[in-house]
Design an enzyme around this catalytic site. Sequence first.
Site, PDB file in Angstrom:
ATOM      1  CG  ASN A   9      -2.046   0.870   1.358  1.00 39.60           C
ATOM      2  OD1 ASN A   9      -1.612   2.266   0.235  1.00 39.60           O
ATOM      3  ND2 ASN A   9      -1.871   1.637   2.508  1.00 39.60           N
ATOM      4  CD1 TRP A  10       3.786   0.837  -2.786  1.00 41.05           C
ATOM      5  CD2 TRP A  10       3.456   1.836  -4.634  1.00 41.05           C
ATOM      6  NE1 TRP A  10       4.285   0.212  -3.435  1.00 41.05           N
ATOM      7  CE2 TRP A  10       4.416   1.041  -4.517  1.00 41.05           C
ATOM      8  CE3 TRP A  10       3.969   2.508  -5.819  1.00 41.05           C
ATOM      9  CZ2 TRP A  10       5.036   0.459  -6.157  1.00 41.05           C
ATOM     10  CZ3 TRP A  10       4.584   2.651  -6.901  1.00 41.05           C
ATOM     11  CH2 TRP A  10       4.360   1.133  -6.916  1.00 41.05           C
ATOM     12  CE  LYS A  11      -0.268   3.083   4.694  1.00 44.35           C
ATOM     13  NZ  LYS A  11       0.167   3.395   6.659  1.00 44.35           N
ATOM     14  CG  HIS A  97      -5.908   2.114   5.622  1.00 39.45           C
ATOM     15  ND1 HIS A  97      -4.829   2.715   6.199  1.00 39.45           N
ATOM     16  CD2 HIS A  97      -4.822   0.597   5.221  1.00 39.45           C
ATOM     17  CE1 HIS A  97      -4.273   2.183   6.955  1.00 39.45           C
ATOM     18  NE2 HIS A  97      -3.547   2.016   6.074  1.00 39.45           N
ATOM     19  CD  GLU A  99      -3.116   5.277   6.884  1.00 40.98           C
ATOM     20  OE1 GLU A  99      -2.679   5.181   5.741  1.00 40.98           O
ATOM     21  OE2 GLU A  99      -1.494   4.857   7.683  1.00 40.98           O
ATOM     22  CD  GLU A 169      -2.924  -2.295   7.597  1.00 40.87           C
ATOM     23  OE1 GLU A 169      -2.195  -2.757   6.854  1.00 40.87           O
ATOM     24  OE2 GLU A 169      -4.264  -1.785   6.913  1.00 40.87           O
ATOM     25  N   GLY A 175       2.711   1.945  11.140  1.00 42.12           N
ATOM     26  CA  GLY A 175       3.904   2.729  11.553  1.00 42.12           C
ATOM     27  C   GLY A 175       4.746   3.282  11.781  1.00 42.12           C
ATOM     28  CB  SER A 215       5.697  -2.394  11.847  1.00 42.69           C
ATOM     29  OG  SER A 215       5.129  -0.627  12.571  1.00 42.69           O
ATOM     30  N   GLY A 236       2.621  -0.650   4.350  1.00 42.56           N
ATOM     31  CA  GLY A 236       2.595   0.195   4.038  1.00 42.56           C
ATOM     32  C   GLY A 236       4.666   0.308   3.831  1.00 42.56           C
TER      33      GLY A 236
HETATM   34  P1  13P Z   1       3.008   0.062   7.645  1.00 38.80           P
HETATM   35  O1  13P Z   1       4.006  -1.043   7.047  1.00 38.80           O
HETATM   36  O2  13P Z   1       4.187   1.270   7.039  1.00 38.80           O
HETATM   37  O3  13P Z   1       3.208  -0.127   8.944  1.00 38.80           O
HETATM   38  O4  13P Z   1       2.317   0.540   7.303  1.00 38.80           O
HETATM   39  C1  13P Z   1       0.765  -0.542   6.989  1.00 38.80           C
HETATM   40  C2  13P Z   1      -0.560  -0.096   6.453  1.00 38.80           C
HETATM   41  O5  13P Z   1      -1.790   0.375   7.111  1.00 38.80           O
HETATM   42  C3  13P Z   1      -0.890  -0.749   5.491  1.00 38.80           C
HETATM   43  O6  13P Z   1      -1.818  -0.150   5.005  1.00 38.80           O
END
Ligand code: 13P
Length: 257
Positions: A9-11, A97, A99, A169, A175, A215, A236
């Site tokens: 997930n490149w966000k 997600h 976020e 998640e 993160g 993570s 992420g």
């Molecule tokens: P990280 O791998 O940066 O913790 O992010 C996880 C995430 O939100 C994937 O959708």
Amino acid sequence: MRKPIIVGNWKMNLTVSAAKKLAGDIEGDYKSDWVEKVEAVVCPTYLQISGVAGVLSGQIGLGAQDLFWEKEDGAYTGEVSAIMLKELGCKYVIIGHSERREYLGETDEMVGKKSQAALAADLTPIICIGESKEQREAGQTNEFLEKQLLAAIENIDQADIVRVIIAYEPIWAIGSGDPASPEDAEEVASLIREALTDKYSQAEAQQCQILYGGSAKADNIAGFIGQDNIDGALVGGASLDAEEFVGMLANVAKKND
Ligand code: 13P
């Protein structure tokens, strides 16, 4: 046997040119004999999808980070529909997600409608659920996750549920560099599979892929993949580094040898 899947997930990262470069680097280091052992997927921003599709040769799948639930063209400023994503070669779409739930007010009902729109267009929805630190500390994790899951899949029928991927998640692990332990993630993954068994049947529940996210990286992925009910990861930060992402794929392929 469920095939492991690693989804990047490149966000909201990278310009279009940087996204193409990352896709090219991943593609370049990818070993074609991994295809049988692990499914690799990248989910760039809407803007980058077309460029990234042009770089990928087909062994790495493409997904989006969201979609809108209306199927037809229409007056929905700023939104993107499932058929638009399909046309560009997307096979997957991340939905709900944490976020988006936190910053954009996405509700369980919206997550449900988006998941149905994805399925109707033959896209695989990756439905995200996860508890906050406060909920975990208050001992509300299982109850909260079950409610979140059942709300998202409320209107998904028996025939379609096998095409759904659930990503667990925990918000506190995203993160943070501090992932859940594989054992704690497995406890939730088995709870998810139990809830799917209760709502559908064991045959369907056993086919659904359940992912861990938060993570996850190359040096901890084997612990998650080694669990009975965890079929891969939604990644992420580590997916933005070609070497790290390819390292994850290599470690999963090795585990699945
Ligand atoms: P990280 O791998 O940066 O913790 O992010 C996880 C995430 O939100 C994937 O959708």
